[in-house]
Scaffold this motif. Structure first.
Motif, PDB file in Angstrom:
ATOM      1  N   ARG A   1       2.435   2.715 -11.586  1.00 47.07           N
ATOM      2  CA  ARG A   1       1.526   2.735 -10.432  1.00 47.07           C
ATOM      3  C   ARG A   1       1.680   1.449  -9.604  1.00 47.07           C
ATOM      4  O   ARG A   1       2.002   0.395 -10.133  1.00 47.07           O
TER       5      ARG A   1
ATOM      6  N   PRO B   1       3.858   7.658  -2.394  1.00 44.56           N
ATOM      7  CA  PRO B   1       3.094   6.526  -1.857  1.00 44.56           C
ATOM      8  C   PRO B   1       1.594   6.801  -1.878  1.00 44.56           C
ATOM      9  O   PRO B   1       0.788   5.899  -2.056  1.00 44.56           O
ATOM     10  N   LYS B   2       1.238   8.099  -1.719  1.00 47.66           N
ATOM     11  CA  LYS B   2      -0.149   8.543  -1.830  1.00 47.66           C
ATOM     12  C   LYS B   2      -0.165   9.832  -2.642  1.00 47.66           C
ATOM     13  O   LYS B   2       0.648  10.714  -2.424  1.00 47.66           O
ATOM     14  N   SER B   3      -1.109   9.943  -3.577  1.00 45.88           N
ATOM     15  CA  SER B   3      -1.192  11.161  -4.386  1.00 45.88           C
ATOM     16  C   SER B   3      -2.631  11.398  -4.824  1.00 45.88           C
ATOM     17  O   SER B   3      -3.454  10.480  -4.823  1.00 45.88           O
TER      18      SER B   3
ATOM     19  N   ASP C   1      -2.788   6.064  -6.136  1.00 50.28           N
ATOM     20  CA  ASP C   1      -1.800   5.553  -5.187  1.00 50.28           C
ATOM     21  C   ASP C   1      -1.277   4.186  -5.605  1.00 50.28           C
ATOM     22  O   ASP C   1      -2.067   3.335  -6.016  1.00 50.28           O
ATOM     23  N   PRO C   2      -0.010   3.916  -5.392  1.00 51.47           N
ATOM     24  CA  PRO C   2       1.100   4.871  -5.384  1.00 51.47           C
ATOM     25  C   PRO C   2       1.410   5.300  -6.822  1.00 51.47           C
ATOM     26  O   PRO C   2       1.015   4.612  -7.776  1.00 51.47           O
TER      27      PRO C   2
ATOM     28  N   ALA D   1       2.843  11.391   5.915  1.00 48.25           N
ATOM     29  CA  ALA D   1       2.938  11.300   4.452  1.00 48.25           C
ATOM     30  C   ALA D   1       4.375  11.591   4.051  1.00 48.25           C
ATOM     31  O   ALA D   1       5.089  12.333   4.739  1.00 48.25           O
TER      32      ALA D   1
ATOM     33  N   GLN E   1       6.970  12.183   0.304  1.00 44.58           N
ATOM     34  CA  GLN E   1       7.073  12.274  -1.144  1.00 44.58           C
ATOM     35  C   GLN E   1       8.555  12.304  -1.485  1.00 44.58           C
ATOM     36  O   GLN E   1       9.361  12.911  -0.793  1.00 44.58           O
TER      37      GLN E   1
END
Length: 373
Positions: A182, A210-212, A216-217, A300, A302
């Motif tokens: 993380r 980067p964002k979930s 994050d991350p 966003a 991924q």
């Protein structure tokens, strides 16, 4: 038009007076194509399954879910982990074997076992002349050639309409383990993923967000196999990656990012579902991925395949290729309104080869015309 046999299909193609839009389950409407709908849904059903030979043969209209259910009963699977586009694209219906093959659909495990194309043993299809053509074989011990098999996989119906697909399958795995890091920047995450892929511990999935929804991350590295082996390799990966932070390990998880459900979330790009904006799929060298993502100014992103695959959510109608400039890879508009070709324009030499193949297989240009534009 919904032919029930190859002969009916051949007659329909021969008698067509205009373009035909080839449809399987209707779950992947990628690309622009006008014409009369021609559905392969009636050419369905598993005609041969030999678990001992690790092979399965089914009609192009066979739902993938039906194939996976039969394989699961024998503890086997489609190892390349085909993506289900329905959540991302907001479509209904059932993904079919023919649609999967036509689009060469693969998931996170491609990084370790290969793509759908690498598991194709044989195909039957009808070309634009109305000819019924067979290539390859129905089992691995009787494969006589792969040339057209490889060519048809990923051709999006522009060279012929698939009627039957033969596939190699693999045994299922006992346990999934996931090593999670993380707080890494994109560049650091790609370094960590590359280290994991370069190790002897057989990672079968490497993704970064980067964002979930899980924090994050988040960087995820998957290992699979027998439980004792998975635990050992996950711990070794954790030790290998200590310079990137303290890693969390999940083995045999039934929920959360390290579970099968969590990896399905990666596979299907669920994070972008129902989010406004265009969705792009960018294939690139992992070493270029972070720099390319920085150019995108995306809402966003991924990363999958260790950075070799980037999914980007952008403002509607934006030409992302202009922002990326020239790079070693390609960008495909999977969902959106941008007034650009769906697929990356080909280099002149490659475009000439593509045009020559289409002229040979479909001289009237009636099979999914415009889908590559």
């Amino acid at each position: 038009m919904t032919p029930k046999s190859e002969e009916e299909l051949a007659q329909m193609i021969t008698g067509a007076n205009g373009p035909l839009r080839i449809k399987g389950g209707g779950t992947r409407p990628i690309g622009r194509c006008e014409g009369d709908e021609l559905s392969t849904s009636a050419m369905s059903g598993i005609s041969l399954y030999e678990p001992g030979a690790l092979t399965i043969v089914a009609g192009a209209g066979t739902p993938i879910s039906e194939v996976e259910k039969v394989l699961a009963a024998e503890n086997q699977r489609l190892a390349f982990e085909p993506m289900d586009h329905r959540t991302l694209l907001g479509t209904k219906g059932e993904p079919t074997l023919g649609g999967m093959a036509a689009a060469n659909v693969s998931g996170p495990r491609r990084i370790s076992v290969g793509a759908c194309r690498d598991f194709m043993l044989g195909v039957r299809f009808v070309d634009g002349h109305g000819n019924i053509i067979k290539n390859g074989g129905r089992v691995m011990k009787n494969v006589t050639g792969y040339d057209l098999v490889k060519l048809m996989t990923g051709s999006y119906g522009t060279l012929g309409v698939l009627t039957e697909v033969s596939l190699k399958v693999l045994p299922n795995v006992e346990t999934i383990g996931t090593v999670m890091l993380r707080g890494l920047t994109d560049a650091k995450a790609i370094q960590a993923m590359s280290a994991a892929l370069g190790s002897p511990f057989e990672a079968t999935g490497v993704a970064h967000f980067p964002k979930s929804k899980f924090g994050d991350p988040l960087t995820m590295i998957r290992v699979e196999g027998f439980e004792t082996s998975v635990t050992y390799r996950a711990e070794k990966l954790r030790d290998l990656l200590t310079s990137y932070g303290d890693a969390e390990i999940q083995v045999g998880a039934t929920e959360g990012p390290g579970s099968a459900e969590g990896w399905a979330w990666v596979r299907d790009v669920t994070a972008f579902a129902e989010q406004p904006g265009d969705v792009w799929r960018i294939s690139a060298k992992p070493s270029d991925a972070a720099e390319l993502a920085a150019k995108m100014d995306a809402k966003a992103v991924q990363y999958d395949w260790g950075g070799g695959l980037i999914w980007a959510l952008t403002d509607e109608g934006r030409d992302l290729r202009t922002a990326l400039g020239d790079f070693d890879g390609h960008a495909t508009l999977i969902r959106g309104t941008a007034d650009v070709p769906t697929f990356q324009p080909e280099a002149p030499a490659l475009a000439a080869i593509t045009a020559g193949l289409r002229a040979k297989f479909d001289p009237r240009g009636i099979l999914n015309p415009g889908i590559m534009n």
